[in-house]
Design an enzyme around this catalytic site. Sequence first.
Site, short mmCIF file in Angstrom:
data_model
loop_
_atom_site.label_atom_id
_atom_site.label_comp_id
_atom_site.label_asym_id
_atom_site.label_seq_id
_atom_site.Cartn_x
_atom_site.Cartn_y
_atom_site.Cartn_z
N THR A 1 73.09 30.68 28.09
CA THR A 1 73.71 31.32 29.24
C THR A 1 74.09 32.75 28.88
OG1 THR A 1 75.32 31.04 31.02
CG2 THR A 1 76.07 30.44 28.80
N LYS B 1 70.63 35.36 27.52
CA LYS B 1 69.38 34.85 28.10
C LYS B 1 68.15 35.68 27.74
CE LYS B 1 71.39 32.41 32.02
NZ LYS B 1 71.28 32.06 33.44
N GLY C 1 71.33 42.01 41.33
CA GLY C 1 71.85 41.73 39.99
C GLY C 1 70.93 40.74 39.28
P1 ATR Z 1 74.62 38.50 38.68
O1 ATR Z 1 74.02 38.71 37.33
O2 ATR Z 1 75.40 37.23 38.83
O3 ATR Z 1 73.62 38.67 39.78
P2 ATR Z 1 75.65 41.20 38.81
O4 ATR Z 1 74.50 41.64 37.98
O5 ATR Z 1 76.99 41.70 38.49
O6 ATR Z 1 75.76 39.63 38.84
O7 ATR Z 1 75.29 41.56 40.34
C1 ATR Z 1 76.21 41.45 41.36
C2 ATR Z 1 75.51 41.76 42.69
O8 ATR Z 1 76.49 41.67 43.75
C3 ATR Z 1 74.91 43.15 42.76
O9 ATR Z 1 73.76 43.12 43.57
C4 ATR Z 1 76.04 43.95 43.45
O10 ATR Z 1 75.64 45.11 44.11
P3 ATR Z 1 75.58 46.54 43.34
O11 ATR Z 1 74.37 46.49 42.48
O12 ATR Z 1 75.47 47.54 44.42
O13 ATR Z 1 76.86 46.65 42.56
C5 ATR Z 1 76.51 42.92 44.43
N1 ATR Z 1 77.88 43.20 44.90
C6 ATR Z 1 79.04 43.01 44.23
N2 ATR Z 1 80.09 43.36 45.00
C7 ATR Z 1 79.58 43.80 46.18
C8 ATR Z 1 80.14 44.28 47.40
N3 ATR Z 1 81.47 44.40 47.56
N4 ATR Z 1 79.31 44.63 48.41
C9 ATR Z 1 77.97 44.51 48.27
N5 ATR Z 1 77.36 44.03 47.16
C10 ATR Z 1 78.15 43.69 46.12
#
Ligand code: ATR
Length: 289
Positions: A67, A71, A134
């Site tokens: 995890t 990864k 993400g």
């Molecule tokens: P994971 O690996 O679990 O996908 P991450 O890499 O931190 O987590 O990605 C989080 C996702 O949620 C991203 O697409 C992020 O958008 P940004 O790339 O623009 O940051 C999105 N996200 C988080 N908070 C957000 C918000 N308030 N509004 C829109 N998108 C959000």
Amino acid sequence: MKIDGHTRTCGLIGNPVEHTLSPVIHNTLAEIMGHNMVYVPLRVEETLVEQAVNGANALNLLGCNVTVPHKSAVIPYLADIDELAKNIGAVNTLVRVPGGFKGYNTDMTGLKRALLSEGIDLSQEEAVVILGAGGASRAVAFLCASLGVKTTYLLNRSVDKAEAVACEVNSATRQGAIIPMSIADYKKIPVDSFVCLQGTSVGLYPNVKDVVIDDDDFYKKVKVGFDLIYKPAKTEFMNRVEANGGKAVNGLKMLMYQGFDAYELWNECKITKEAEEAVYKKLVEATRV
Ligand code: ATR
């Protein structure tokens, strides 16, 4: 659980590992499926990933899950890697092979299995919308492209990240199937009905009232909304999908099936319906808020 000289060990390599639900999945399966196996969390520091993989091999572990944040970091230390995992560049399951471990990505095969269990065959979809860019959404984009979804719209708040992911997936799969967009431009999606996979962290417990797109006109087009979040069990995104006539599913089955795919690889078996029902019940209890 009876532990004796024949007991095989599987572990979860990650950091942190304290909140994982994987021991619930695998130890319940071992009990019901009758395998002499035990599954334990193994916290591994970032500087010790190579030693951890080699150590797991030396200790004759039956298999491992991997995890965050390891990864991708485990990949150089594997004896072999499955094609989908290689394309994604992330491995969550290690299976013993001659000379070490082979890496798989059962997060994605688990998502595919979860969708199929809800009657959704992504390979038959003309258009899919992914919210977020993400790690989770990136892997979903790879899955869509590898299953042959004709067009996948990848929407993200920061459009440069969506563009980078689309570029990466399109060149790895040699298709132009992923179209990056800003989430603010959701009205420009040129299709009237689609499966939507919610991969942002918006709506995650405890911010259960948050939703990434706040417009019923968008949700009217969502025939099936799959939220990768499983806590809470019903996110605001899912509420909106259902309120507008669509079917909503949470990420719990994805979590469950990524575990099942790993377990089946380790033990060369097929999970029974009885075991599935028992695990699902335990996971629902464990994620209740
Ligand atoms: P994971 O690996 O679990 O996908 P991450 O890499 O931190 O987590 O990605 C989080 C996702 O949620 C991203 O697409 C992020 O958008 P940004 O790339 O623009 O940051 C999105 N996200 C988080 N908070 C957000 C918000 N308030 N509004 C829109 N998108 C959000």
